[in-house]
Write an enzyme that holds these catalytic residues in place. Structure first.
Site, PDB file in Angstrom:
ATOM      1  N   ARG A 181     -10.929  50.759  70.331  1.00 58.76           N
ATOM      2  CA  ARG A 181      -9.921  51.647  70.885  1.00 58.76           C
ATOM      3  C   ARG A 181     -10.474  53.055  71.016  1.00 58.76           C
ATOM      4  O   ARG A 181     -11.225  53.513  70.172  1.00 58.76           O
ATOM      5  CB  ARG A 181      -8.693  51.674  69.962  1.00 58.76           C
ATOM      6  CG  ARG A 181      -7.685  50.621  70.302  1.00 58.76           C
ATOM      7  CD  ARG A 181      -6.611  50.503  69.263  1.00 58.76           C
ATOM      8  NE  ARG A 181      -6.032  51.784  68.843  1.00 58.76           N
ATOM      9  CZ  ARG A 181      -5.005  51.889  67.990  1.00 58.76           C
ATOM     10  NH1 ARG A 181      -4.464  50.783  67.484  1.00 58.76           N
ATOM     11  NH2 ARG A 181      -4.547  53.061  67.640  1.00 58.76           N
ATOM     12  N   LYS A 207      -0.602  47.463  59.221  1.00 61.90           N
ATOM     13  CA  LYS A 207       0.756  47.169  59.694  1.00 61.90           C
ATOM     14  C   LYS A 207       0.740  46.111  60.794  1.00 61.90           C
ATOM     15  O   LYS A 207       1.515  45.162  60.764  1.00 61.90           O
ATOM     16  CB  LYS A 207       1.432  48.441  60.231  1.00 61.90           C
ATOM     17  CG  LYS A 207       1.539  49.553  59.197  1.00 61.90           C
ATOM     18  CD  LYS A 207       2.301  50.764  59.747  1.00 61.90           C
ATOM     19  CE  LYS A 207       1.627  51.462  60.917  1.00 61.90           C
ATOM     20  NZ  LYS A 207       0.395  52.171  60.565  1.00 61.90           N
ATOM     21  N   ARG A 223     -12.923  48.810  63.408  1.00 63.72           N
ATOM     22  CA  ARG A 223     -11.890  47.936  63.989  1.00 63.72           C
ATOM     23  C   ARG A 223     -12.186  47.636  65.464  1.00 63.72           C
ATOM     24  O   ARG A 223     -12.655  48.493  66.202  1.00 63.72           O
ATOM     25  CB  ARG A 223     -10.523  48.622  63.877  1.00 63.72           C
ATOM     26  CG  ARG A 223      -9.411  47.829  64.540  1.00 63.72           C
ATOM     27  CD  ARG A 223      -8.066  48.304  64.108  1.00 63.72           C
ATOM     28  NE  ARG A 223      -7.663  49.567  64.713  1.00 63.72           N
ATOM     29  CZ  ARG A 223      -6.463  50.120  64.506  1.00 63.72           C
ATOM     30  NH1 ARG A 223      -5.587  49.551  63.708  1.00 63.72           N
ATOM     31  NH2 ARG A 223      -6.170  51.261  65.087  1.00 63.72           N
ATOM     32  N   ARG A 263      -5.825  61.648  63.045  1.00 60.18           N
ATOM     33  CA  ARG A 263      -4.658  60.771  62.886  1.00 60.18           C
ATOM     34  C   ARG A 263      -4.200  60.733  61.430  1.00 60.18           C
ATOM     35  O   ARG A 263      -3.007  60.674  61.154  1.00 60.18           O
ATOM     36  CB  ARG A 263      -4.984  59.363  63.383  1.00 60.18           C
ATOM     37  CG  ARG A 263      -4.974  59.280  64.913  1.00 60.18           C
ATOM     38  CD  ARG A 263      -5.780  58.126  65.444  1.00 60.18           C
ATOM     39  NE  ARG A 263      -5.247  56.838  65.072  1.00 60.18           N
ATOM     40  CZ  ARG A 263      -5.965  55.713  65.085  1.00 60.18           C
ATOM     41  NH1 ARG A 263      -7.234  55.739  65.441  1.00 60.18           N
ATOM     42  NH2 ARG A 263      -5.405  54.582  64.760  1.00 60.18           N
ATOM     43  N   ARG A 300       7.940  57.562  63.231  1.00 61.04           N
ATOM     44  CA  ARG A 300       6.760  58.264  62.754  1.00 61.04           C
ATOM     45  C   ARG A 300       7.066  59.710  62.403  1.00 61.04           C
ATOM     46  O   ARG A 300       6.170  60.423  61.948  1.00 61.04           O
ATOM     47  CB  ARG A 300       5.700  58.249  63.863  1.00 61.04           C
ATOM     48  CG  ARG A 300       4.450  57.462  63.523  1.00 61.04           C
ATOM     49  CD  ARG A 300       3.533  57.550  64.731  1.00 61.04           C
ATOM     50  NE  ARG A 300       2.201  57.105  64.462  1.00 61.04           N
ATOM     51  CZ  ARG A 300       1.758  55.883  64.740  1.00 61.04           C
ATOM     52  NH1 ARG A 300       2.548  54.960  65.206  1.00 61.04           N
ATOM     53  NH2 ARG A 300       0.493  55.601  64.527  1.00 61.04           N
TER      54      ARG A 300
END
Ligand code: ADP
Ligand code: ZN
Length: 208
Positions: A155, A13, A127, A166, A88
């Site tokens: 992160r 996204k 990532r 998640r 969300r």
């Protein structure tokens, strides 16, 4: 043009939103980016949100809805927004409908960037993100941001345990929004398991 981006964490996204900002000049609002900045600045919001984020859980709806109600009224949103990470939950989606109808700006589409969960675990754990400008990259790109020279870091919530949580939270709380937007006839599904440039071709064709 007002657009919601839907999709699991790591579906791409943020990557697609960044392309839309640079090519179409839309205003990108990422609740994840706003929250990470709030944590960094140690604001009241940031201090309330941090533990939820670190665990990979959702920040409570009231906090997010208050944050978004304020953000969406800023003048830079007038020409259109691309919402990334919000809504969300169904409660957030209903609140968004109210906010937008108060502003007289209906939603044009909800774009679902669809990616298989097992692919996502690999994507997220490799990532990296720039500490300075927020650019997204992968571990293979090295430690320096290609855009600004800043430091690329992982992160806190991109470790495997948190990623799996998640994904569960996504399945339980966020994936019902797919039916919600299908019901409003706004849903467009795009296969996200392809090169980002190829995905972007589809994203742009939807916006035409
Ligand atoms: P992801 O890569 O999981 O899409 P984001 O950067 O969008 O991550 O969000 C990171 C974290 O911020 C989420 O795991 C969650 O804790 C919190 N968050 C972001 N947006 C929302 C939201 N709309 N509602 C509740 N929590 C949110
Ligand atoms: Zn950078």
């Amino acid at each position: 043009m007002n657009i919601v981006l839907l999709g699991a964490p790591g579906a791409g996204k943020g990557t697609q939103a960044a392309k839309l900002v640079s090519e179409e000049g839309l205003c990108h609002i990422s609740t994840g980016d706003i929250l990470r900045q709030a944590v960094k600045d140690q604001t009241e919001l940031g201090m309330k949100a941090k533990a939820f984020m670190d665990a990979g859980d959702l920040v409570p709806d009231e906090l997010i809805i208050d944050l978004m109600r304020e953000r969406i009224q800023q003048p830079d949103t007038a020409k259109g927004v691309i919402l990334d990470g919000f809504p969300r939950t169904t409660t957030q989606a209903v609140a968004l409908d109210t906010m937008l109808s108060e502003l007289g700006r209906p939603l044009d589409a909800a774009l679902l960037i669809d990616v298989d969960p097992e692919i996502i675990v690999g994507r997220l754990t490799s990532r990296r993100m720039c500490r300075e400008c927020g650019a997204i990259g992968t571990a293979a790109d090295g430690d320096t941001c290609k855009k600004c020279g800043g430091e690329m870091y992982q992160r806190d919530d991109d470790n495997e345990t948190t990623v799996r949580n998640r994904l569960e939270v996504y399945e339980k709380s966020t994936s019902p929004l797919i039916d919600y937007y299908r019901g409003c006839d706004l849903l467009v599904t795009i296969d996200g398991d392809r090169d980002p440039e190829v995905v972007f071709v589809d994203v742009k064709s939807v916006l035409k």
